[in-house]
Design an enzyme around this catalytic site. Structure first.
Site, PDB file in Angstrom:
ATOM      1  N   GLN A  96       0.698  -0.971  -0.469  1.00 13.66           N
ATOM      2  CA  GLN A  96      -0.129   0.105  -0.218  1.00 13.66           C
ATOM      3  C   GLN A  96       0.887   1.368  -0.071  1.00 13.66           C
ATOM      4  O   GLN A  96       1.328   1.187   0.946  1.00 13.66           O
ATOM      5  CB  GLN A  96      -0.850  -0.178   1.110  1.00 13.66           C
ATOM      6  N   GLY A  97       1.170   2.282  -0.813  1.00 12.11           N
ATOM      7  CA  GLY A  97       1.581   3.321  -1.544  1.00 12.11           C
ATOM      8  C   GLY A  97       0.547   4.047  -1.016  1.00 12.11           C
ATOM      9  O   GLY A  97       0.223   5.248  -2.441  1.00 12.11           O
TER      10      GLY A  97
ATOM     11  N   SER B 202       1.359   6.552   2.829  1.00 10.98           N
ATOM     12  CA  SER B 202       2.432   7.527   2.896  1.00 10.98           C
ATOM     13  C   SER B 202       3.278   8.274   2.839  1.00 10.98           C
ATOM     14  O   SER B 202       3.586   6.834   1.825  1.00 10.98           O
ATOM     15  CB  SER B 202       2.287   6.874   4.247  1.00 10.98           C
TER      16      SER B 202
ATOM     17  N   SER C 218       4.443  -1.472   4.359  1.00  8.64           N
ATOM     18  CA  SER C 218       4.662  -2.277   4.206  1.00  8.64           C
ATOM     19  C   SER C 218       5.063  -3.080   3.679  1.00  8.64           C
ATOM     20  O   SER C 218       3.837  -3.241   2.432  1.00  8.64           O
ATOM     21  CB  SER C 218       3.890  -3.726   5.230  1.00  8.64           C
TER      22      SER C 218
ATOM     23  N   GLU D 138      -9.889  -1.633   5.980  1.00  7.84           N
ATOM     24  CA  GLU D 138      -8.846  -2.151   7.455  1.00  7.84           C
ATOM     25  C   GLU D 138      -9.602  -2.309   8.612  1.00  7.84           C
ATOM     26  O   GLU D 138      -9.025  -3.121   9.231  1.00  7.84           O
ATOM     27  CB  GLU D 138      -7.878  -1.124   7.697  1.00  7.84           C
TER      28      GLU D 138
ATOM     29  N   GLU E  94      -3.402  10.015  18.909  1.00  7.58           N
ATOM     30  CA  GLU E  94      -3.641  11.150  18.687  1.00  7.58           C
ATOM     31  C   GLU E  94      -4.787  11.053  17.303  1.00  7.58           C
ATOM     32  O   GLU E  94      -5.873  12.168  18.138  1.00  7.58           O
ATOM     33  CB  GLU E  94      -2.225  11.711  18.633  1.00  7.58           C
TER      34      GLU E  94
HETATM   35  C1  LIG Z   1       4.172  -0.699  11.421  1.00  9.28           C
HETATM   36  C2  LIG Z   1       3.914  -0.159  10.370  1.00  9.28           C
HETATM   37  C3  LIG Z   1       3.232  -0.366   8.757  1.00  9.28           C
HETATM   38  C4  LIG Z   1       2.954   0.833   8.174  1.00  9.28           C
HETATM   39  N1  LIG Z   1       2.719   0.551   6.935  1.00  9.28           N
HETATM   40  C5  LIG Z   1       2.271   0.919   6.180  1.00  9.28           C
HETATM   41  C6  LIG Z   1       1.897   1.119   4.684  1.00  9.28           C
HETATM   42  O1  LIG Z   1       1.997  -0.411   4.834  1.00  9.28           O
HETATM   43  N2  LIG Z   1       1.697   2.175   3.964  1.00  9.28           N
HETATM   44  C7  LIG Z   1       1.716   2.926   4.071  1.00  9.28           C
HETATM   45  O2  LIG Z   1       1.142   4.049   2.959  1.00  9.28           O
HETATM   46  N3  LIG Z   1       1.732   3.996   5.348  1.00  9.28           N
HETATM   47  C8  LIG Z   1       1.997   2.971   6.600  1.00  9.28           C
HETATM   48  N4  LIG Z   1       2.526   2.995   7.740  1.00  9.28           N
HETATM   49  C9  LIG Z   1       2.356   4.547   7.814  1.00  9.28           C
HETATM   50  C10 LIG Z   1       1.389   5.391   8.793  1.00  9.28           C
HETATM   51  O3  LIG Z   1       0.243   5.245   8.073  1.00  9.28           O
HETATM   52  C11 LIG Z   1       1.991   6.299   9.445  1.00  9.28           C
HETATM   53  O4  LIG Z   1       2.823   6.012  10.140  1.00  9.28           O
HETATM   54  C12 LIG Z   1       0.465   7.274   9.974  1.00  9.28           C
HETATM   55  O5  LIG Z   1       0.028   7.475   9.183  1.00  9.28           O
HETATM   56  C13 LIG Z   1       1.108   8.446  10.934  1.00  9.28           C
HETATM   57  O6  LIG Z   1       2.014   9.554   9.650  1.00  9.28           O
HETATM   58  P1  LIG Z   1       3.210   9.968  10.189  1.00  9.28           P
HETATM   59  O7  LIG Z   1       4.261   8.291  10.374  1.00  9.28           O
HETATM   60  O8  LIG Z   1       3.541  10.657   9.199  1.00  9.28           O
HETATM   61  O9  LIG Z   1       3.438  11.086  12.008  1.00  9.28           O
HETATM   62  P2  LIG Z   1       3.120  12.461  11.433  1.00  9.28           P
HETATM   63  O10 LIG Z   1       1.737  12.273  10.686  1.00  9.28           O
HETATM   64  O11 LIG Z   1       4.059  13.308  11.417  1.00  9.28           O
HETATM   65  O12 LIG Z   1       2.494  12.783  12.792  1.00  9.28           O
HETATM   66  C14 LIG Z   1       3.657  12.483  13.719  1.00  9.28           C
HETATM   67  C15 LIG Z   1       3.357  12.590  15.185  1.00  9.28           C
HETATM   68  O13 LIG Z   1       1.870  14.140  14.991  1.00  9.28           O
HETATM   69  C16 LIG Z   1       0.505  13.675  15.966  1.00  9.28           C
HETATM   70  N5  LIG Z   1       0.005  14.135  15.179  1.00  9.28           N
HETATM   71  C17 LIG Z   1      -0.555  14.667  13.762  1.00  9.28           C
HETATM   72  N6  LIG Z   1      -1.086  15.147  13.693  1.00  9.28           N
HETATM   73  C18 LIG Z   1      -1.955  15.682  14.544  1.00  9.28           C
HETATM   74  C19 LIG Z   1      -3.206  15.943  14.742  1.00  9.28           C
HETATM   75  N7  LIG Z   1      -4.080  16.651  13.190  1.00  9.28           N
HETATM   76  N8  LIG Z   1      -3.796  16.152  16.109  1.00  9.28           N
HETATM   77  C20 LIG Z   1      -2.891  15.523  17.410  1.00  9.28           C
HETATM   78  N9  LIG Z   1      -1.773  14.580  16.981  1.00  9.28           N
HETATM   79  C21 LIG Z   1      -1.368  15.084  15.964  1.00  9.28           C
HETATM   80  C22 LIG Z   1       0.838  11.865  15.307  1.00  9.28           C
HETATM   81  O14 LIG Z   1      -0.353  11.613  16.387  1.00  9.28           O
HETATM   82  C23 LIG Z   1       1.773  11.791  15.391  1.00  9.28           C
HETATM   83  O15 LIG Z   1       2.619  11.524  16.899  1.00  9.28           O
HETATM   84  C24 LIG Z   1       2.866   2.389   8.502  1.00  9.28           C
HETATM   85  C25 LIG Z   1       2.821   2.645   9.752  1.00  9.28           C
HETATM   86  C26 LIG Z   1       3.801   2.491  10.906  1.00  9.28           C
HETATM   87  C27 LIG Z   1       4.449   1.946  12.098  1.00  9.28           C
END
Ligand SMILES: Cc1cc2nc3c(=O)[nH]c(=O)nc-3n(C[C@H](O)[C@H](O)[C@H](O)COP(=O)(O)OP(=O)(O)OC[C@H]3O[C@@H](n4cnc5c(N)ncnc54)[C@H](O)[C@@H]3O)c2cc1C
Length: 408
Positions: A141-142, A144, A176, A259, A392
């Protein structure tokens, strides 16, 4: 005095399975007893290489498919079994109960497949669905990107139509299974002038396309489960658009909704397995000159986890009830996800705490159980409060959509 029922009254959940569902459970339980390769917690550390492990898991999904147990809820004309949602939920319950290995094509089964069933052309359904079921083709899944996670609509990967191809450039992250996937569900921006949620298109991308680079990211548990994904002028034929051009957000929302399907029930069962492991350790190991199970604080904590697992079970059944009535999953899915991921982390902390300083050992100690499996789960669980929406973000959804508080 009796009150008339409102017209939209829905009967309460019936916790009893129908005779047909009971028979299905019985058949599946026997099939798993005869065919499941054993306790995945013990098996998973025995593979010399990741490739061996993946081949094993692909073969396991293929056997389940041939046994008639994959794609239970999918339409029969595309290789599914046309079974009920409840049978699908029973399948996940029995898989957890049998401690059977996981399904490797989880993104294909839970996300890409349902999105193709709902938005795909006949040609796309025939081409892609059977191989998702048999694990013949693994999906990733592309969605993020470095600057688009919680705020997914901020994604910057571009797709430009040139003749009959979309030409894709940009970067995805945390993808992933990209290192083993043959296909990717990709969300890319096709109209940068449009408002953020519009102008996105959902593409089905062949991972063997020229211009694509996959770079694995190693996690603290030692696995490299997810990756960075780079696109340099990758050509995607326009027949691989899923849904309509510039309407990818709607398809993405369907994907994310799935999901939270019937798999949600497995969370409470995973907690149950963890609680069993914690009880086994507490009975076996000493703490302060007596068995840990005689320590009133430990006993209290174990009892609370059991209560939490029951609370989660009823919350999940509520979600399942909505789904079987044909209603979309509601915001209570966020409460269940939040509650599970945080409770799961606390339970894994207790399991390691019971092992004392031996918790630092991956194996080779009678205080450890199942060859480092719980150490692995503990480290892996840090991602559970991030993936599929951070805690969050779940709290924001609960605040706004359940409690009616002002918007973030
Ligand atoms: C094990 C794992 C597997 C994954 N697999 C995939 C995958 O296959 N494909 C894919 O596309 N993605 C995947 N992801 C990515 C996942 O969807 C993102 O990590 C997640 O959506 C959070 O985005 P970010 O990492 O960019 O953090 P950010 O969105 O940058 O957030 C950083 C911090 O800020 C907080 N924050 C952000 N916005 C707000 C708000 N409005 N209010 C309060 N707090 C806020 C968040 O809670 C977090 O603590 C995976 C992640 C993990 C950990």
């Amino acid at each position: 005095m009796r009150h008339a029922l409102p017209l939209a009254y829905n009967p309460p959940v019936d916790f009893k399975l129908s005779p047909h569902e009971e028979a299905f459970r019985e058949r599946l339980r026997h099939w798993l007893q005869a065919n499941a390769p054993g306790d995945w917690a013990k098996l998973r550390s025995r593979f010399a290489t990741l490739t061996e492990q993946i081949d094993f898991l692909k073969e396991w999904q293929r056997r389940l498919y041939e046994g008639g147990y994959i794609g239970l809820h999918w339409p029969e004309e595309y290789g599914g079994r046309g079974a009920t949602l409840m049978e699908q939920a029973i399948f996940f319950e029995e898989m957890v109960r049998a401690r059977a290995p996981e399904l490797i094509n989880v993104i294909g089964l839970d996300m890409a497949g349902p999105a193709i069933i709902h938005h795909g052309t006949e040609a796309q359904k025939k081409r892609f669905l059977p191989k998702i079921l048999s694990a013949g083709e693994i999906w990733c899944q592309g969605f993020s990107e470095p600057n688009a996670g919680s705020d997914l609509a901020n994604l910057q990967t571009r797709a430009v139509l040139e003749n009959s191809d979309f030409v894709v450039s940009g970067q995805k992250v945390w993808t992933s299974y990209a290192h083993i996937a043959r296909w990717c569900i990709l969300l890319a921006r096709t109209d940068p002038a449009a408002p953020r949620h519009k102008g996105l298109t959902y593409l089905l991308v062949d991972m063997r396309s020229p211009g694509m680079t996959v770079k694995p990211l190693r996690q603290m548990n030692g696995d490299a489960e997810f990756n960075e994904l780079f696109f340099e002028n990758v050509k995607v034929p326009s027949e691989n658009v899923l849904g309509r051009v510039n309407d990818g957000w709607a398809v993405a929302i369907t994907t994310l909704m799935f999901e939270r399907g019937p798999r949600t029930l497995t969370r409470q069962l995973m907690l149950g397995q963890g609680i069993d492991a914690a009880i086994e350790l507490a009975r076996r190991l000493d703490s302060g000159g007596r068995k840990a199970s005689q320590d009133p604080v430990i006993r209290q904590r174990l009892a609370q986890f059991w209560i939490d697992a029951q609370a989660l079970r009823y919350a999940n059944l509520r979600t399942l009830t909505r789904l079987t009535r044909g209603e979309p999953p509601g915001p209570e899915g966020s409460a269940s996800k939040l509650f599970f991921s945080e409770t799961w982390q606390r339970l894994l902390e207790l399991i390691l705490e019971l092992q004392g300083p031996y918790a630092q050992l991956w194996e080779g100690s009678d205080r450890a159980i199942e060859g480092g499996y719980w150490q692995f789960r503990f480290l892996r669980s840090r991602g559970d409060t991030i993936a599929a929406g951070t805690s969050e973000i779940q709290r924001n959804i609960i605040a706004e959509r359940v409690l009616g508080l002002p918007k973030d």
